[in-house]
Motif scaffolding. Sequence first.
Motif, mmCIF file in Angstrom:
data_model
loop_
_atom_site.group_PDB
_atom_site.id
_atom_site.type_symbol
_atom_site.label_atom_id
_atom_site.label_comp_id
_atom_site.label_asym_id
_atom_site.label_seq_id
_atom_site.Cartn_x
_atom_site.Cartn_y
_atom_site.Cartn_z
ATOM 1 N N THR A 1 0.804 -1.211 0.000
ATOM 2 C CA THR A 1 0.000 0.000 0.000
ATOM 3 C C THR A 1 0.842 1.268 0.000
ATOM 4 O O THR A 1 0.551 2.214 -0.725
ATOM 5 C CB THR A 1 -0.934 0.014 1.234
ATOM 6 O OG1 THR A 1 -1.759 -1.147 1.187
ATOM 7 C CG2 THR A 1 -1.819 1.245 1.240
ATOM 8 N N PHE A 2 1.884 1.300 0.803
ATOM 9 C CA PHE A 2 2.607 2.541 1.032
ATOM 10 C C PHE A 2 3.965 2.622 0.353
ATOM 11 O O PHE A 2 4.646 3.635 0.494
ATOM 12 C CB PHE A 2 2.787 2.775 2.527
ATOM 13 C CG PHE A 2 1.485 2.874 3.266
ATOM 14 C CD1 PHE A 2 0.621 3.929 3.029
ATOM 15 C CD2 PHE A 2 1.120 1.913 4.181
ATOM 16 C CE1 PHE A 2 -0.581 4.022 3.702
ATOM 17 C CE2 PHE A 2 -0.076 2.000 4.858
ATOM 18 C CZ PHE A 2 -0.929 3.054 4.619
ATOM 19 N N ALA A 3 4.401 1.598 -0.362
ATOM 20 C CA ALA A 3 5.727 1.631 -0.980
ATOM 21 C C ALA A 3 5.613 1.582 -2.498
ATOM 22 O O ALA A 3 4.764 0.894 -3.060
ATOM 23 C CB ALA A 3 6.565 0.453 -0.496
ATOM 24 N N LEU B 1 1.615 8.076 -0.601
ATOM 25 C CA LEU B 1 0.245 8.098 -0.096
ATOM 26 C C LEU B 1 -0.647 8.424 -1.281
ATOM 27 O O LEU B 1 -0.674 9.550 -1.762
ATOM 28 C CB LEU B 1 0.088 9.155 1.000
ATOM 29 C CG LEU B 1 0.772 8.839 2.321
ATOM 30 C CD1 LEU B 1 0.656 10.016 3.268
ATOM 31 C CD2 LEU B 1 0.188 7.596 2.945
ATOM 32 N N ASP B 2 -1.352 7.411 -1.761
ATOM 33 C CA ASP B 2 -2.189 7.598 -2.941
ATOM 34 C C ASP B 2 -3.555 6.968 -2.712
ATOM 35 O O ASP B 2 -3.985 6.793 -1.576
ATOM 36 C CB ASP B 2 -1.492 7.045 -4.186
ATOM 37 C CG ASP B 2 -1.161 5.574 -4.072
ATOM 38 O OD1 ASP B 2 -1.423 4.981 -3.010
ATOM 39 O OD2 ASP B 2 -0.646 5.005 -5.047
ATOM 40 N N ALA B 3 -4.216 6.614 -3.778
ATOM 41 C CA ALA B 3 -5.573 6.065 -3.690
ATOM 42 C C ALA B 3 -5.602 4.740 -2.928
ATOM 43 O O ALA B 3 -6.600 4.435 -2.264
ATOM 44 C CB ALA B 3 -6.142 5.876 -5.093
ATOM 45 N N LYS B 4 -4.521 3.962 -3.005
ATOM 46 C CA LYS B 4 -4.492 2.698 -2.266
ATOM 47 C C LYS B 4 -4.571 2.929 -0.762
ATOM 48 O O LYS B 4 -5.244 2.182 -0.051
ATOM 49 C CB LYS B 4 -3.228 1.915 -2.607
ATOM 50 C CG LYS B 4 -3.175 1.422 -4.032
ATOM 51 C CD LYS B 4 -1.931 0.614 -4.284
ATOM 52 C CE LYS B 4 -0.722 1.520 -4.297
ATOM 53 N NZ LYS B 4 0.523 0.858 -4.658
ATOM 54 N N ALA C 1 -7.789 2.907 4.232
ATOM 55 C CA ALA C 1 -8.445 3.636 5.320
ATOM 56 C C ALA C 1 -9.956 3.394 5.308
ATOM 57 O O ALA C 1 -10.566 3.218 6.371
ATOM 58 C CB ALA C 1 -8.138 5.121 5.200
ATOM 59 N N ALA C 2 -10.540 3.358 4.127
ATOM 60 C CA ALA C 2 -11.981 3.082 4.032
ATOM 61 C C ALA C 2 -12.302 1.675 4.526
ATOM 62 O O ALA C 2 -13.298 1.460 5.222
ATOM 63 C CB ALA C 2 -12.454 3.251 2.592
#
Length: 102
Positions: A54-56, A63-66, A71-72
């Motif tokens: 997700t973050f790499a 920090l993008d749509a993933k 978070a959702a």
Amino acid sequence: MNIWIAVAVTAVGCYAVKLIGLLVPADALERPLVRRLAALLPVALLAALTAQQTFADGTTLVLDAKAAGLAAAAVALILRAPFLVVVAAAVVVTAGLRAVTG
């Protein structure tokens, strides 16, 4: 030819790991520490894999749509939504942000 060497080494490695697992005495697996680690290890590995995916992006932090989709999903889990609703929330938020941001 290198690909076949990799396939052979992987096959031998998988067989060796399986054989080592069968050779472990049963009483060693019944220890409380081993049982607790066996229960927690898959969760920790899945969390690490999720965070990395997700973050790499290569060697950079993004920090993008993933991240928004994750978070959702977390919010849906906190609200005790069913699994399919959690997945649907993550998909809709991720796809929506990607459609908006391009």
